[in-house]
Design a protein around this motif. Sequence first.
Motif, short mmCIF file in Angstrom:
data_model
loop_
_atom_site.label_atom_id
_atom_site.label_comp_id
_atom_site.label_asym_id
_atom_site.label_seq_id
_atom_site.Cartn_x
_atom_site.Cartn_y
_atom_site.Cartn_z
N GLY A 1 0.89 -1.28 0.13
CA GLY A 1 0.07 -0.15 -0.14
C GLY A 1 0.89 1.21 0.10
N GLU A 2 0.37 2.38 -0.42
CA GLU A 2 1.10 3.63 -0.38
C GLU A 2 1.73 4.20 1.03
OE1 GLU A 2 0.75 8.38 -1.83
OE2 GLU A 2 -0.86 6.64 -2.71
N ASN A 3 2.78 4.33 1.29
CA ASN A 3 3.12 4.96 2.32
C ASN A 3 2.70 6.24 2.57
OD1 ASN A 3 4.82 6.16 4.39
ND2 ASN A 3 6.55 5.57 3.58
N VAL A 4 1.75 6.55 3.51
CA VAL A 4 0.99 7.90 3.98
C VAL A 4 1.87 8.36 5.11
CG1 VAL A 4 -1.00 7.19 3.01
CG2 VAL A 4 -0.62 6.87 5.30
N SER A 5 2.91 7.86 5.63
CA SER A 5 3.51 8.53 6.78
C SER A 5 4.56 9.60 6.48
CB SER A 5 4.30 7.42 7.49
OG SER A 5 5.49 7.16 6.92
N GLY A 6 5.03 9.74 5.12
CA GLY A 6 6.03 10.88 4.69
C GLY A 6 7.32 10.38 5.19
N ILE A 7 7.50 9.20 5.88
CA ILE A 7 8.90 8.85 6.08
C ILE A 7 9.11 7.46 5.72
CG2 ILE A 7 10.27 8.19 8.17
CD1 ILE A 7 8.43 10.16 9.73
N PRO A 8 10.43 7.17 4.97
CA PRO A 8 10.79 5.98 4.23
C PRO A 8 11.02 4.79 5.24
CG PRO A 8 12.07 7.80 3.38
CD PRO A 8 11.45 8.29 4.65
#
Length: 130
Positions: free
Chosen positions: A81-88
């Motif tokens: 799923g797409e990372n929505v945290s903004g942190i890799p």
Amino acid sequence: EPATPPPRVTRHVRPMGPRILVRVIRSSDQLDSGLYLPKGAKDDAAEALLGEVLEVARTMPETVKYFDDDADERDVDHLEGENVSGIPVNSRVLFTRSCGVAVPWDETLRLLHVRHVLAIVEEIPEERLQ
């Protein structure tokens, strides 16, 4: 008849909202001078801790990272799923030691709100600096 051991449990921690799962990276107990401190003394005195991002909040988490009872981790391959945290994922982050919630079954894991991340730390090998 001996009691049968309880079945092994594998847990997947899926951060919700703007949160990440980090594993605290313990610092060395040796000072630059070569002296050794009691185990954990540097971390106990530190204002910030270093952690490795293991999992992040996702739109539709389909890649599953499991943590076995013995702290081994293993991945199951699926679409992410797409990372929505903004942190890799796999990045190293600094955060205030008092922030985050410890995971009950593993004291090295913390759930951390992204607003408590102070910085992303990039480690550059010395040969790349020249």
